[in-house]
Design a protein around this motif. Sequence first.
Motif, mmCIF file in Angstrom:
data_model
loop_
_atom_site.group_PDB
_atom_site.id
_atom_site.type_symbol
_atom_site.label_atom_id
_atom_site.label_comp_id
_atom_site.label_asym_id
_atom_site.label_seq_id
_atom_site.Cartn_x
_atom_site.Cartn_y
_atom_site.Cartn_z
ATOM 1 N N UNK A 85 0.827 -1.209 0.000
ATOM 2 C CA UNK A 85 0.000 0.000 0.000
ATOM 3 C C UNK A 85 0.860 1.257 0.000
ATOM 4 N N UNK A 86 1.830 1.283 -0.881
ATOM 5 C CA UNK A 86 2.758 2.408 -0.912
ATOM 6 C C UNK A 86 2.044 3.697 -1.304
ATOM 7 N N UNK A 87 2.528 4.782 -0.712
ATOM 8 C CA UNK A 87 1.960 6.105 -0.938
ATOM 9 C C UNK A 87 3.046 7.021 -1.513
ATOM 10 N N UNK A 88 2.652 8.070 -2.209
ATOM 11 C CA UNK A 88 3.663 9.011 -2.722
ATOM 12 C C UNK A 88 4.578 9.542 -1.625
ATOM 13 N N UNK A 89 4.060 9.711 -0.430
ATOM 14 C CA UNK A 89 4.888 10.221 0.674
ATOM 15 C C UNK A 89 5.907 9.205 1.177
ATOM 16 N N UNK A 90 5.865 7.978 0.666
ATOM 17 C CA UNK A 90 6.889 6.988 0.993
ATOM 18 C C UNK A 90 8.128 7.144 0.104
ATOM 19 N N UNK A 91 8.050 8.014 -0.875
ATOM 20 C CA UNK A 91 9.179 8.241 -1.772
ATOM 21 C C UNK A 91 10.377 8.756 -0.994
ATOM 22 N N UNK A 92 11.495 8.040 -1.100
ATOM 23 C CA UNK A 92 12.705 8.393 -0.352
ATOM 24 C C UNK A 92 13.825 7.436 -0.725
ATOM 25 N N UNK A 93 15.019 7.765 -0.265
ATOM 26 C CA UNK A 93 16.126 6.817 -0.295
ATOM 27 C C UNK A 93 16.010 5.986 0.975
ATOM 28 N N UNK A 94 16.023 4.673 0.818
ATOM 29 C CA UNK A 94 15.875 3.772 1.944
ATOM 30 C C UNK A 94 17.230 3.160 2.301
ATOM 31 N N UNK A 95 17.555 3.207 3.585
ATOM 32 C CA UNK A 95 18.829 2.712 4.084
ATOM 33 C C UNK A 95 18.617 1.630 5.126
ATOM 34 N N UNK A 96 19.464 0.621 5.099
ATOM 35 C CA UNK A 96 19.492 -0.284 6.232
ATOM 36 C C UNK A 96 20.695 0.068 7.089
ATOM 37 N N UNK A 97 20.605 -0.256 8.362
ATOM 38 C CA UNK A 97 21.678 0.075 9.282
ATOM 39 C C UNK A 97 21.766 -0.970 10.369
ATOM 40 N N UNK A 98 22.976 -1.123 10.892
ATOM 41 C CA UNK A 98 23.247 -2.049 11.982
ATOM 42 C C UNK A 98 23.643 -1.278 13.229
ATOM 43 N N UNK A 99 23.104 -1.709 14.345
ATOM 44 C CA UNK A 99 23.439 -1.046 15.602
ATOM 45 C C UNK A 99 24.886 -1.330 15.984
ATOM 46 N N UNK A 100 25.425 -0.496 16.836
ATOM 47 C CA UNK A 100 26.819 -0.611 17.205
ATOM 48 C C UNK A 100 27.135 -1.759 18.138
ATOM 49 N N UNK A 101 26.110 -2.386 18.697
ATOM 50 C CA UNK A 101 26.380 -3.527 19.566
ATOM 51 C C UNK A 101 26.266 -3.222 21.038
ATOM 52 N N UNK A 102 26.250 -1.953 21.415
ATOM 53 C CA UNK A 102 26.077 -1.620 22.808
ATOM 54 C C UNK A 102 24.610 -1.615 23.183
ATOM 55 N N UNK A 103 24.317 -1.867 24.424
ATOM 56 C CA UNK A 103 22.936 -1.850 24.869
ATOM 57 C C UNK A 103 22.222 -3.159 24.584
ATOM 58 N N UNK A 104 21.044 -3.271 25.107
ATOM 59 C CA UNK A 104 20.230 -4.460 24.923
ATOM 60 C C UNK A 104 19.522 -4.349 23.584
ATOM 61 N N UNK A 105 19.665 -5.399 22.781
ATOM 62 C CA UNK A 105 19.158 -5.369 21.413
ATOM 63 C C UNK A 105 17.677 -5.015 21.340
ATOM 64 N N UNK A 106 16.869 -5.604 22.215
ATOM 65 C CA UNK A 106 15.437 -5.336 22.180
ATOM 66 C C UNK A 106 15.157 -3.868 22.483
ATOM 67 N N UNK A 107 15.897 -3.309 23.409
ATOM 68 C CA UNK A 107 15.713 -1.896 23.756
ATOM 69 C C UNK A 107 16.123 -1.004 22.598
#
Length: 130
Positions: A85-107
Amino acid sequence: QVQLVESGGGSVQAGGSLRLSCTASGLAFDNVAMGWFRQAPGKERESFSCVSESGATTYYADSVKGRFTISRDNAKNTLSLQTTSLKPEDTAMYYCAAAGGGGISASVARRCAIVDFDYWGQGTQVTVSS
């Protein structure tokens, strides 16, 4: 060396769907939270979906809730995003990212804050026309 490579972007009409993928290497993928972020022209980068290391905890911004689904395959070091159900306002560059490893993953996943994510891909463009 950490590498994140996104794929699956494209141009679709409003109401359409795309499946984005992100393949990771050079990191302990199953030990870190992952996220999808996007940046539209002239706007700041925003977080909209994150997932904990196990996949058990997810976060969605209200703007995508019910339309996007984040998932991960730790055996394949792959993060996915099913968009519907994509909308025109979804237009963007999409990035994936990985957390740095600190902290609790779920948090980290529940907070889904850009500052918690240290490694970024180059992005894949999603364009939705009306």
